[in-house]
Design an enzyme around this catalytic site. Structure first.
Site, PDB file in Angstrom:
ATOM      1  N   ASP A 145      41.464  35.762  42.966  1.00  0.00           N
ATOM      2  CA  ASP A 145      40.310  35.860  42.044  1.00  0.00           C
ATOM      3  C   ASP A 145      40.512  35.908  40.494  1.00  0.00           C
ATOM      4  OD1 ASP A 145      38.984  35.841  44.462  1.00  0.00           O
ATOM      5  OD2 ASP A 145      38.211  37.869  44.526  1.00  0.00           O
ATOM      6  N   CYS A 153      32.322  27.215  52.884  1.00  0.00           N
ATOM      7  CA  CYS A 153      32.348  27.863  51.345  1.00  0.00           C
ATOM      8  C   CYS A 153      33.157  26.872  50.600  1.00  0.00           C
ATOM      9  CB  CYS A 153      32.951  29.248  51.587  1.00  0.00           C
ATOM     10  SG  CYS A 153      33.371  29.780  49.924  1.00  0.00           S
ATOM     11  N   ARG A 181      37.448  29.125  55.543  1.00  0.00           N
ATOM     12  CA  ARG A 181      37.154  30.602  55.678  1.00  0.00           C
ATOM     13  C   ARG A 181      36.551  30.949  56.666  1.00  0.00           C
ATOM     14  NH1 ARG A 181      35.024  32.795  49.862  1.00  0.00           N
ATOM     15  NH2 ARG A 181      36.006  34.741  50.233  1.00  0.00           N
ATOM     16  N   ARG A 214      26.556  35.954  40.306  1.00  0.00           N
ATOM     17  CA  ARG A 214      26.925  36.612  41.551  1.00  0.00           C
ATOM     18  C   ARG A 214      27.982  37.919  41.206  1.00  0.00           C
ATOM     19  NH1 ARG A 214      29.678  33.346  45.324  1.00  0.00           N
ATOM     20  NH2 ARG A 214      29.422  35.042  46.390  1.00  0.00           N
ATOM     21  N   LYS A 263      32.280  44.603  42.582  1.00  0.00           N
ATOM     22  CA  LYS A 263      31.522  43.945  43.663  1.00  0.00           C
ATOM     23  C   LYS A 263      32.050  44.005  44.895  1.00  0.00           C
ATOM     24  CE  LYS A 263      31.884  38.925  43.841  1.00  0.00           C
ATOM     25  NZ  LYS A 263      32.150  38.666  45.104  1.00  0.00           N
ATOM     26  N   ASN A 264      33.091  43.516  45.025  1.00  0.00           N
ATOM     27  CA  ASN A 264      33.738  43.532  46.371  1.00  0.00           C
ATOM     28  C   ASN A 264      34.091  44.867  47.046  1.00  0.00           C
ATOM     29  OD1 ASN A 264      33.929  40.584  46.093  1.00  0.00           O
ATOM     30  ND2 ASN A 264      36.238  40.660  45.972  1.00  0.00           N
TER      31      ASN A 264
HETATM   32  C1  UD1 Z   1      37.761  38.938  49.992  1.00  0.00           C
HETATM   33  C2  UD1 Z   1      37.003  38.856  48.695  1.00  0.00           C
HETATM   34  C3  UD1 Z   1      37.406  37.401  47.757  1.00  0.00           C
HETATM   35  C4  UD1 Z   1      38.788  37.099  47.646  1.00  0.00           C
HETATM   36  C5  UD1 Z   1      39.626  37.279  48.848  1.00  0.00           C
HETATM   37  C6  UD1 Z   1      41.039  37.276  48.987  1.00  0.00           C
HETATM   38  C7  UD1 Z   1      34.961  40.302  49.297  1.00  0.00           C
HETATM   39  C8  UD1 Z   1      33.680  40.214  49.295  1.00  0.00           C
HETATM   40  N1  UD1 Z   1      35.713  38.909  48.878  1.00  0.00           N
HETATM   41  O1  UD1 Z   1      37.521  37.573  50.560  1.00  0.00           O
HETATM   42  O2  UD1 Z   1      36.607  37.601  46.390  1.00  0.00           O
HETATM   43  O3  UD1 Z   1      39.300  36.098  47.315  1.00  0.00           O
HETATM   44  O4  UD1 Z   1      39.108  38.673  49.605  1.00  0.00           O
HETATM   45  O5  UD1 Z   1      41.510  38.378  47.954  1.00  0.00           O
HETATM   46  O6  UD1 Z   1      35.712  41.204  49.186  1.00  0.00           O
HETATM   47  N2  UD1 Z   1      40.858  34.058  56.983  1.00  0.00           N
HETATM   48  C9  UD1 Z   1      40.840  33.434  58.436  1.00  0.00           C
HETATM   49  N3  UD1 Z   1      40.220  33.983  59.255  1.00  0.00           N
HETATM   50  C10 UD1 Z   1      39.652  35.208  58.990  1.00  0.00           C
HETATM   51  C11 UD1 Z   1      39.403  35.923  57.732  1.00  0.00           C
HETATM   52  C12 UD1 Z   1      40.157  35.240  56.838  1.00  0.00           C
HETATM   53  O7  UD1 Z   1      41.278  32.372  58.470  1.00  0.00           O
HETATM   54  O8  UD1 Z   1      38.919  35.733  60.053  1.00  0.00           O
HETATM   55  C13 UD1 Z   1      41.781  33.259  55.822  1.00  0.00           C
HETATM   56  C14 UD1 Z   1      40.832  32.945  54.708  1.00  0.00           C
HETATM   57  O9  UD1 Z   1      40.146  31.676  54.949  1.00  0.00           O
HETATM   58  C15 UD1 Z   1      41.722  33.013  53.386  1.00  0.00           C
HETATM   59  C16 UD1 Z   1      42.429  34.083  53.894  1.00  0.00           C
HETATM   60  O10 UD1 Z   1      42.291  34.363  55.404  1.00  0.00           O
HETATM   61  O11 UD1 Z   1      42.423  31.724  53.605  1.00  0.00           O
HETATM   62  C17 UD1 Z   1      42.296  35.592  53.360  1.00  0.00           C
HETATM   63  O12 UD1 Z   1      40.603  35.781  53.207  1.00  0.00           O
HETATM   64  P1  UD1 Z   1      40.109  36.954  53.257  1.00  0.00           P
HETATM   65  O13 UD1 Z   1      41.254  37.899  52.709  1.00  0.00           O
HETATM   66  O14 UD1 Z   1      39.843  37.499  54.617  1.00  0.00           O
HETATM   67  O15 UD1 Z   1      39.194  37.034  52.122  1.00  0.00           O
HETATM   68  P2  UD1 Z   1      37.597  37.646  52.406  1.00  0.00           P
HETATM   69  O16 UD1 Z   1      37.457  38.924  52.832  1.00  0.00           O
HETATM   70  O17 UD1 Z   1      36.638  36.710  52.732  1.00  0.00           O
END
Ligand code: UD1
Length: 422
Positions: free
Chosen positions: A309, A118, A123, A401, A22-23
């Site tokens: 995850d 979320c 996030r 999902r 999915k991701n």
């Molecule tokens: C992706 C995955 C999700 C998984 C996560 C961590 C997808 C669609 N989703 O989510 O299933 O749980 O990686 O492996 O691929 N953060 C910030 N600022 C930002 C971006 C992130 O503070 O601009 C923080 C987030 O709140 C979180 C951490 O960084 O605490 C990691 O998030 P991130 O790796 O970006 O996760 P996603 O890409 O949203």
């Protein structure tokens, strides 16, 4: 709203085919916006999140055809007719922010709604935005939308030093950099297999990328990208989830398409807990060695560490282990919502901030429980498969999902599980 009824009935054995990730698919799909030529994805998972991304891309003027019962996504974005990703779609799924980089890189402008909060934590998307600013974009946050512009219509290569690892920000910056003028270096980049898959697909489209899978990715921008056909990598989270079926219930399950590379840290924890994992020609064969599993401590980390995850599902297993385990969640601040639901099934869990102490019990008991997010909901299904009596999991739209044909895959291993439509 649908519910799922599970009757725990002992050991489960069989084979389970694992779908495309999915991701990975959610980041490969927006890559279509980078090129006028068609991008075709094979091995796509059949999930509601993919339908949401399809809807979003179509709203921007891309053509997305779902072929072969959804396994193939034939996409084409000859031109981007609309550069605004609307709140009504973006709010449904955080990965929608991944259309920003490609649109900005191809046409020099884009407007994307902020995804908002979320259930598993705040996030924010600040790291995505910092990367685009480093590449010369001018950003304006107004009315809940990011308005982004590249002066002169084109981003420029830059050194982007992420303060901490973000999967989404790495993907967005990587896609944007493929069409930027000059060289971009992404430092402290995420190393997840989904990023490696994205880089491979972009390279087929003509992008010049080096270093994916390490923490430094270097991209030499090109003027245009062409079309490509690419198979989506195996879903390591679906894989890990089904590996837990024989671990928690007993029995032996072969997960088709699985490899140890995708689930290294997770498989090591299973081994320490007393679960056997072996690579076969077709996938990964998993069985519980003797009696109850042992307690193990788990800390979630970016890849190659233990994935956040799989934390909820691992907790379900440890609820039945001999001894006390400590799970530390380091990626998301509010990701133990499954703990109170597992407690309703007789689990002994104490949560203090980002740490959960789990003392295993000999047998969980069926109960009425509620799914709170995608991975939390499947942890309740795993617990229910191992529990005595009946469990009803409500709000299962979360499951749709991320898990295609869940009941069918589990029934093939002997599970008593059915969906109750209301
Ligand atoms: C992706 C995955 C999700 C998984 C996560 C961590 C997808 C669609 N989703 O989510 O299933 O749980 O990686 O492996 O691929 N953060 C910030 N600022 C930002 C971006 C992130 O503070 O601009 C923080 C987030 O709140 C979180 C951490 O960084 O605490 C990691 O998030 P991130 O790796 O970006 O996760 P996603 O890409 O949203």
């Amino acid at each position: 709203m649908d519910s799922i009824l599970v009757k725990g009935n002992g050991a489960l054995s069989g084979t389970i085919p694992i779908a495309g990730a999915k991701n990975a698919c959610l980041t490969l799909m927006p890559a279509t916006l980078l090129s006028e030529e068609p991008l075709t994805l094979t091995n796509a998972p059949r999930l509601s999140d993919i339908a949401t991304m399809t809807q979003l891309l179509q709203s921007l003027g891309a053509e997305v055809a779902s072929l072969q019962d959804g396994l193939v996504l034939a996409m084409s974005s000859h031109n981007i007719a609309n550069h605004t990703a609307d709140y009504d779609i973006v709010r449904k799924m955080r990965a929608s922010i991944l259309v920003l980089g490609p649109m900005l890189a191809r046409d020099g402008h884009a407007v994307v709604s902020l995804p908002g909060g979320c259930a598993i934590g705040a996030r924010p998307v600040d790291l995505h935005l910092q990367a685009f600013e480093a590449m010369g974009a001018e950003l304006d946050l107004r009315d809940g939308y990011v308005h982004a512009k590249a002066p002169g219509g084109r981003l420029r290569g830059a050194v982007v030093n992420f303060p901490f690892v973000s999967v989404g920000a790495t993907e967005n910056a990587l896609m944007a950099a493929t069409l930027a003028k000059g060289t971009t270096v992404l430092k402290n980049a995420a190393r997840e297999p989904e990023i490696v898959d994205l880089a491979r697909c972009l390279r087929k489209m003509g992008a010049q990328i080096e270093g994916e899978g390490t923490s430094t990715i270097t991209i030499q921008g090109v003027d245009r990208l062409n079309g490509a056909t690419h198979p989506v990598v195996t879903d390591r989270i679906e894989l890990g989830t089904y590996m837990l079926v024989p671990a928690i219930c007993g029995g032996e399950v072969e997960c088709l398409g699985g490899t140890l590379e995708l689930v290294g840290a997770f498989a090591e924890k299973l081994d320490a807990a007393g679960v056997s994992v072996t690579q076969t020609e077709r996938g990964l064969k998993v069985s519980r060695k003797n009696g109850r599993v042992h307690a193990v401590d788990v800390v979630t980390e970016p890849f190659p560490g233990f994935p956040t995850d799989l934390q909820a599902q691992m907790m379900a297993l440890l609820c039945t282990a001999e001894g006390t385990s400590v799970l530390e969640e380091r990626i998301f601040e509010n990701r133990f919502m499954h703990a109170p639901e597992l407690t309703r099934m007789g689990a002994k869990i104490e949560v203090h901030g980002g740490t959960a102490k789990v003392t295993g019990v000999a047998r969980l008991k069926g109960a009425r429980v509620m799914a709170t997010d995608l991975r939390a909901s499947v942890s309740l299904i795993l617990a229910a498969l191992a529990a005595e009596g009946e469990t009803v999991v409500s709000r299962v739209y979360h499951l749709d999902r991320g898990y295609e044909r869940l009941e069918e895959k589990l029934r093939a291993c002997g599970a008593q599980i059915e969906r109750i439509s209301q």
